[in-house]
Design an enzyme around this catalytic site. Structure first.
Site, PDB file in Angstrom:
ATOM      1  N   ASP A   1       0.818  -1.225   0.000  1.00 24.25           N
ATOM      2  CA  ASP A   1       0.000   0.000   0.000  1.00 24.25           C
ATOM      3  C   ASP A   1       0.846   1.267   0.000  1.00 24.25           C
ATOM      4  O   ASP A   1       0.458   2.287   0.569  1.00 24.25           O
ATOM      5  CB  ASP A   1      -0.983   0.011   1.197  1.00 24.25           C
ATOM      6  CG  ASP A   1      -1.780  -1.275   1.281  1.00 24.25           C
ATOM      7  OD1 ASP A   1      -2.292  -1.707   0.237  1.00 24.25           O
ATOM      8  OD2 ASP A   1      -1.867  -1.857   2.380  1.00 24.25           O
ATOM      9  N   GLU A   2       2.005   1.215  -0.640  1.00 19.92           N
ATOM     10  CA  GLU A   2       2.880   2.392  -0.687  1.00 19.92           C
ATOM     11  C   GLU A   2       2.460   3.375  -1.778  1.00 19.92           C
ATOM     12  O   GLU A   2       3.036   4.463  -1.887  1.00 19.92           O
ATOM     13  CB  GLU A   2       4.340   1.974  -0.956  1.00 19.92           C
ATOM     14  CG  GLU A   2       4.989   1.105   0.115  1.00 19.92           C
ATOM     15  CD  GLU A   2       4.797  -0.378  -0.156  1.00 19.92           C
ATOM     16  OE1 GLU A   2       4.035  -0.734  -1.089  1.00 19.92           O
ATOM     17  OE2 GLU A   2       5.404  -1.191   0.568  1.00 19.92           O
TER      18      GLU A   2
ATOM     19  N   LYS B   1       2.041   2.072  -5.076  1.00 25.69           N
ATOM     20  CA  LYS B   1       2.714   1.524  -6.275  1.00 25.69           C
ATOM     21  C   LYS B   1       1.882   1.766  -7.525  1.00 25.69           C
ATOM     22  O   LYS B   1       2.428   2.038  -8.590  1.00 25.69           O
ATOM     23  CB  LYS B   1       2.946   0.014  -6.108  1.00 25.69           C
ATOM     24  CG  LYS B   1       3.965  -0.326  -5.040  1.00 25.69           C
ATOM     25  CD  LYS B   1       4.199  -1.821  -4.947  1.00 25.69           C
ATOM     26  CE  LYS B   1       3.028  -2.609  -4.413  1.00 25.69           C
ATOM     27  NZ  LYS B   1       2.670  -2.337  -3.017  1.00 25.69           N
TER      28      LYS B   1
ATOM     29  N   GLY C   1      -4.486  -4.918  -4.292  1.00 19.43           N
ATOM     30  CA  GLY C   1      -5.569  -4.075  -4.810  1.00 19.43           C
ATOM     31  C   GLY C   1      -5.038  -2.733  -5.233  1.00 19.43           C
ATOM     32  O   GLY C   1      -4.179  -2.165  -4.566  1.00 19.43           O
ATOM     33  N   HIS C   2      -5.468  -2.252  -6.376  1.00 19.83           N
ATOM     34  CA  HIS C   2      -5.155  -0.879  -6.749  1.00 19.83           C
ATOM     35  C   HIS C   2      -6.349  -0.293  -7.487  1.00 19.83           C
ATOM     36  O   HIS C   2      -7.137  -1.009  -8.108  1.00 19.83           O
ATOM     37  CB  HIS C   2      -3.861  -0.780  -7.552  1.00 19.83           C
ATOM     38  CG  HIS C   2      -3.825  -1.654  -8.763  1.00 19.83           C
ATOM     39  ND1 HIS C   2      -3.302  -2.915  -8.753  1.00 19.83           N
ATOM     40  CD2 HIS C   2      -4.254  -1.432 -10.014  1.00 19.83           C
ATOM     41  CE1 HIS C   2      -3.414  -3.446  -9.950  1.00 19.83           C
ATOM     42  NE2 HIS C   2      -3.992  -2.577 -10.744  1.00 19.83           N
TER      43      HIS C   2
ATOM     44  N   GLN D   1       2.098  -6.167  -2.867  1.00 22.33           N
ATOM     45  CA  GLN D   1       2.515  -6.157  -1.456  1.00 22.33           C
ATOM     46  C   GLN D   1       3.838  -5.386  -1.285  1.00 22.33           C
ATOM     47  O   GLN D   1       4.101  -4.492  -2.069  1.00 22.33           O
ATOM     48  CB  GLN D   1       2.609  -7.587  -0.887  1.00 22.33           C
ATOM     49  CG  GLN D   1       1.258  -8.261  -0.722  1.00 22.33           C
ATOM     50  CD  GLN D   1       0.787  -8.980  -1.975  1.00 22.33           C
ATOM     51  OE1 GLN D   1       1.550  -9.638  -2.625  1.00 22.33           O
ATOM     52  NE2 GLN D   1      -0.482  -8.859  -2.296  1.00 22.33           N
TER      53      GLN D   1
ATOM     54  N   ALA E   1      -9.409  -0.784   7.914  1.00 22.75           N
ATOM     55  CA  ALA E   1      -8.643   0.434   8.194  1.00 22.75           C
ATOM     56  C   ALA E   1      -7.169   0.031   8.334  1.00 22.75           C
ATOM     57  O   ALA E   1      -6.855  -0.979   8.976  1.00 22.75           O
ATOM     58  CB  ALA E   1      -9.121   1.063   9.484  1.00 22.75           C
TER      59      ALA E   1
ATOM     60  N   GLY F   1       0.062  14.160  -4.299  1.00 22.96           N
ATOM     61  CA  GLY F   1      -1.392  14.042  -4.427  1.00 22.96           C
ATOM     62  C   GLY F   1      -1.718  12.832  -5.272  1.00 22.96           C
ATOM     63  O   GLY F   1      -0.825  12.245  -5.901  1.00 22.96           O
TER      64      GLY F   1
HETATM   65  P1  IMP Z   1      -2.496 -13.022   2.528  1.00 23.23           P
HETATM   66  O1  IMP Z   1      -1.615 -12.474   1.451  1.00 23.23           O
HETATM   67  O2  IMP Z   1      -3.956 -12.855   2.231  1.00 23.23           O
HETATM   68  O3  IMP Z   1      -2.138 -14.426   2.916  1.00 23.23           O
HETATM   69  O4  IMP Z   1      -2.260 -12.133   3.862  1.00 23.23           O
HETATM   70  C1  IMP Z   1      -1.018 -12.165   4.576  1.00 23.23           C
HETATM   71  C2  IMP Z   1      -0.682 -10.786   5.130  1.00 23.23           C
HETATM   72  O5  IMP Z   1      -0.344  -9.925   4.040  1.00 23.23           O
HETATM   73  C3  IMP Z   1      -1.820 -10.091   5.854  1.00 23.23           C
HETATM   74  O6  IMP Z   1      -1.278  -9.326   6.921  1.00 23.23           O
HETATM   75  C4  IMP Z   1      -2.408  -9.167   4.809  1.00 23.23           C
HETATM   76  O7  IMP Z   1      -3.071  -8.063   5.382  1.00 23.23           O
HETATM   77  C5  IMP Z   1      -1.152  -8.749   4.075  1.00 23.23           C
HETATM   78  N1  IMP Z   1      -1.393  -8.356   2.685  1.00 23.23           N
HETATM   79  C6  IMP Z   1      -1.654  -9.147   1.624  1.00 23.23           C
HETATM   80  N2  IMP Z   1      -1.805  -8.431   0.501  1.00 23.23           N
HETATM   81  C7  IMP Z   1      -1.613  -7.149   0.841  1.00 23.23           C
HETATM   82  C8  IMP Z   1      -1.598  -5.921   0.090  1.00 23.23           C
HETATM   83  O8  IMP Z   1      -1.784  -5.886  -1.132  1.00 23.23           O
HETATM   84  N3  IMP Z   1      -1.332  -4.787   0.817  1.00 23.23           N
HETATM   85  C9  IMP Z   1      -1.074  -4.808   2.136  1.00 23.23           C
HETATM   86  N4  IMP Z   1      -1.078  -5.924   2.874  1.00 23.23           N
HETATM   87  C10 IMP Z   1      -1.333  -7.085   2.236  1.00 23.23           C
END
Ligand code: IMP
Length: 405
Positions: free
Chosen positions: A13-14, A16, A40-41, A222, A302, A396
């Site tokens: 969630d930086e 990207k 997700g984006h 991620q 959140a 922004g």
């Molecule tokens: P999983 O990838 O669903 O197995 O989740 C493992 C960990 O990675 C959890 O703490 C999720 O919240 C985190 N996580 C997975 N995908 C994302 C992402 O795209 N952004 C932020 N955290 C993520």
């Protein structure tokens, strides 16, 4: 020939997606190399916001071929829903290519993800999309791959071999309802009919493209701290989010990569469980959350918020061999009179340096020199602490709200 890896340096969630969108026009291919619909984006199509989880951001550019690489795990139902949403907005997905070797997320993976999480003493906070169980099957060599959609007889035989074990685990161990094999077969036959034309040897495709002088962008999902090997294990995802994963997950060699662009948020967020030493459980944390609209795109959870952690980004520079950094959401810090940065750790506790804030709207700045001196100093200090040049600063959400240095 050249390939760029774009990678998250923190816990995902930086921002990207914004940086991919910014630079994608310079590339011919945009490749996802790991993860699945846990990511997700948001993209804007015809003025409508669409949440994408699997289709690479490059789909928005006509000259870019979007590729889902072999290192990804794909829920075909979710992928088709995304394709339908995009096409309804006039964004063609005809160019999309999917690796035959990418593993498929099956209904039992999703069920097992939930069941395992519910039964864990120390929760990981997974997204519940079946990611971990799918990668488990890949490593156990019992997974179904996208290529299995090209031969439904083999798909059925493979499913029949695997399903009894999954049913047993779900019902006997977790006390959950089991799944109907015929239903799965019927559903996946339907997905096969719609996806078969897109499934190919994407490794070969990308290597030939590089040989022909094309530009390839490898888009990480991620972040480094969620990497299975290099992150805060066990509070990580189940794939290699770091730059090394880009070669394994796309089928191109490391010598093809000449740029590794790390994305760092100007503060820090995390979703799910696990350590977060600079987390702010106070008003400042709430300010970051609201000013930065810190809500997960995939789960709507959140995000936890905190101060920038310089050792985390320095570590990402080391693990990924970063050649440069993009700093996102600098404008969110405009709310603060003073900004803290964790510069080190002593006895496991963060050591903070306090920098002056700027408390001015910077969303209209388009050059580094236009930024208030305090904001410039903040960027320069982070650059010094990371040991990597900051070449892009986002002020922004819009593409135009970006400073190139
Ligand atoms: P999983 O990838 O669903 O197995 O989740 C493992 C960990 O990675 C959890 O703490 C999720 O919240 C985190 N996580 C997975 N995908 C994302 C992402 O795209 N952004 C932020 N955290 C993520």
């Amino acid at each position: 020939m050249s390939a760029t890896v774009l990678i998250g340096t923190q816990w995902g969630d930086e921002g990207k997606g914004k940086i991919t969108d910014l630079i994608c026009a310079d590339y011919d291919y945009c490749v996802r190399y790991q993860g699945g619909n846990n990511a997700g984006h948001t993209v804007i199509a015809n003025g409508h916001e669409l949440a994408l989880h699997l289709v690479p951001s490059g789909v928005m550019y006509e000259q870019v071929t979007p590729v889902i690489g072999n290192g990804c795990v794909i829920d075909p139902k979710v992928l088709l829903e995304e394709i339908d949403k995009l096409e309804a907005e006039g964004i063609s997905c005809a160019r999309l290519k999917i690796s035959a070797h990418a593993h498929m997320i099956m209904p039992y993976h999703v069920a097992l993800d939930h069941a395992a999480e519910d039964n864990r003493a120390h929760k990981v906070g997974t997204t519940g999309r079946g990611i971990g169980p799918c990668y488990q099957d890949k490593a156990a060599r019992i997974g179904l791959r996208m290529e299995n959609l090209l031969d439904l007889e083999r798909f059925e035989a493979h499913l029949k071999a695997v399903l009894p074990g999954k049913k047993c685990l779900l019902s006997e161990f977790y006390g959950q309802p089991t799944l109907d094999g015929d239903r799965i077969l019927a559903d996946y036959s339907g997905y096969a009919a719609r996806l078969r034309d897109k499934i190919c040897d994407t490794g070969l495709l990308l290597n030939l493209a590089l040989d022909a002088g094309k530009q390839v962008l490898l888009e990480g999902a991620q972040g480094t701290q969620l990497d299975l090997d290099h992150g805060t294990y066990p509070y990580v995802t189940s794939s290699s989010c770091s730059a090394g994963g880009a070669t394994v997950g796309s089928g191109i060699g490391p010598t093809r990569i000449d740029r590794v662009l790390g994305i760092a948020k100007a503060y820090l967020t995390r979703v799910g469980e696990g350590p977060f030493p600079t987390e702010l459980d106070d008003e400042d944390g709430a300010t970051l959350g609201s000013a930065g609209a810190e809500v997960g795109v995939t789960t709507g959870r959140a995000r936890r918020c905190g101060w920038y952690d310089a050792p985390v980004v320095k570590y990402a520079a080391q693990v990924n061999g970063l050649t440069e950094l993009a700093l996102t959401k600098l404008d969110v810090l405009s709310a603060f009179a003073e900004i803290k940065v964790c510069v080190d750790y002593q006895d496991g506790r963060p050591v903070y340096e306090t920098l002056p804030g700027w408390q001015t709207d910077i969303t209209g700045c388009r050059s580094f020199e236009e930024l208030p001196m305090a904001a410039q100093a903040y960027v320069k200090r982070l650059e010094e602490l990371a040991g990597v040049p900051v070449t892009i600063v986002a002020v922004g959400p819009d593409r135009a709200q970006t400073i190139l240095r």
